[in-house]
Design an enzyme around this catalytic site. Structure first.
Site, short mmCIF file in Angstrom:
data_model
loop_
_atom_site.label_atom_id
_atom_site.label_comp_id
_atom_site.label_asym_id
_atom_site.label_seq_id
_atom_site.Cartn_x
_atom_site.Cartn_y
_atom_site.Cartn_z
CD GLU A 91 42.33 50.12 37.27
OE1 GLU A 91 41.76 49.72 38.30
OE2 GLU A 91 42.31 51.31 36.90
CE1 TYR A 130 39.82 47.40 37.20
CE2 TYR A 130 40.46 45.28 38.13
CZ TYR A 130 40.55 46.66 38.11
OH TYR A 130 41.39 47.30 38.98
#
Ligand code: GDP
Ligand code: MN
Length: 402
Positions: A200, A109
């Site tokens: 992101e 992530y």
């Protein structure tokens, strides 16, 4: 402003961030053509909506068979996809992204956003990619690492090494450490140059060939920076936005639709927030946040009224204006004109304070309109909540959905 995954990936490519080969299409026929052009061993068909959680909701299809690509596209196109981020109404899929599938060794992530605590652009990273970062933060907070970047000096080598070490990348896959640091640098450049509010990548993947690739992408932009970026403005997809918010934007009104039934029209964001709080305290829920701005005019008030009345949930209107730069008698004229023009049948409470408030109140009282005039904020809030309650049918009052 939010954009689609395929648009985020176009920006990634522009900034040297590796992405799978792919193309967004609107028809199964185009999907078939593009799959042939891709000529890959694995194909991924992904629903393009402004929401995450598509994987779990069936919005990401993977196949080894090129022949299956058009039917998978057909299955998703036009479908309303409900994910945990869309709300129960879901979102209609108007495009699918057809991509070359990647062999996944490890999902990471990565994101960058402005951290209010440090006031710095801050990277957030985790070895637990592919999952919701909120969930990781909740259950295993030690697996979420952060690195603040001093905006005065920009991204530095040590920032990259801190993140690589924090993720245990040297032990996990040494070959990707340097590409990872270059990728961070590029993500930071994209974030800063495009005035993003969030970049992101979830998951950022270490492939079976030991390379890094952004398998998903989400970018949100600071609306106040958009005028600098005509290229980003072209990414806007009005289908994904609340129609009333679009209309409000056209009149330079700051409007956010909420779920309650008291429509609010207020000048100034701080007062608008306070007004919403007071409505809640009085026992109701605001239908919206609406800041008509410090320089509200007759026209903005009228536009505000029209927007409030288009929301069928609204059962009462509360206008709360503090006359600083704006003069209250102007607001009163605006309310009177707008009320006559749009023909308001709902209860309205107007609370005026500040410059020429007295004059404004008199105008409203003498107008013959069914508006209640108030001076005290708490009194006014209680009044509109009570008036709204009286308009409800007994079933509605008992909380029974019609
Ligand atoms: P989201 O659920 O909306 O966040 O959509 P993602 O783009 O993150 O996709 C969800 C999941 O699908 C990923 O975490 C991957 O596990 C899987 N996925 C997406 N693309 C590929 C791919 O190219 N190959 C493989 N094997 N899995 C993929
Ligand atoms: Mn994702």
């Amino acid at each position: 402003m939010n954009i689609h995954e395929f648009q985020a990936k176009q920006l990634f490519a522009q900034f040297g961030i590796p992405v799978p080969r792919g193309k967004a299409v609107k028809t199964p026929r185009a999907a078939e053509k593009w799959a042939a052009a891709l000529d890959a061993s694995v194909y991924v068909v992904k629903a393009q909506i402004h929401a995450g959680g598509r994987g779990k909701a069936g919005g990401v299809k993977i196949t080894r068979e090129r022949d299956e690509v058009p039917s998978l596209a057909q299955e998703l196109l036009g479908k309303v996809l409900v994910t945990h981020q869309t709300g129960p109404k879901g979102r209609k899929v108007r495009r699918v992204l057809i991509e070359e599938g990647a062999g996944i060794d490890k999902e990471l992530y990565l994101s960058v956003l402005v951290d209010r605590k440090t006031g710095c652009p801050t990277f957030i990273a985790s070895t637990e990619g592919g999952m919701e970062i909120e969930e990781v933060a909740e259950t295993t907070p030690e697996k979420v690492i952060r690195e603040a970047i001093d905006p005065a000096v920009g991204f530095q080598g040590h920032n990259g090494r801190n993140l690589a070490v924090g993720l245990g990348l040297f032990a996990l896959e040494k070959a990707v450490v340097n590409p990872f640091i270059r990728l961070l640098e590029n993500v930071y450049r994209l974030f800063m140059e495009k005035n993003a509010a969030l970049v992101e990548i979830n998951p950022l993947v270490i492939t079976t060939e030991k390379t890094l690739i952004a398998l998903d992408g989400k970018v949100s932009f600071d609306d106040n920076g958009l005028m600098r970026h005509p290229d980003v403005q072209t990414f806007r997809d009005l289908h994904e936005e609340e129609p009333l918010e679009i209309e409000a934007g056209e009149h330079n009104l700051n409007y956010v639709k909420l779920d309650g039934d008291i429509g609010c029209m207020v000048n100034g964001a701080g007062l608008a927030m306070a007004t919403m709080d007071v409505i809640k305290l009085a026992g109701a829920e605001p239908a919206n946040f609406l800041d008509v701005g410090g320089g509200a005019t007759k026209e903005t008030v009228a536009a505000g009224f029209r927007i409030l009345l288009k929301d069928k949930k609204v059962k009462g209107i509360f206008i709360n204006v503090f006359g600083g730069i704006v003069r209250c008698e102007r607001i009163a004229y605006g309310v009177i004109d707008a009320a006559k023009e749009v023909g308001i049948t709902l209860p309205v409470v107007v609370r005026l304070q500040g410059t020429n408030a007295e004059e404004g109140r008199t105008l409203l009282t003498d107008s013959g309109l069914h508006v209640d005039v108030a001076t005290d904020l708490w009194e006014a809030a209680q009044k509109i909540v009570a008036m709204k309650r009286n308009t409800l049918s007994p079933r509605e009052r008992a909380g029974v959905k019609e």
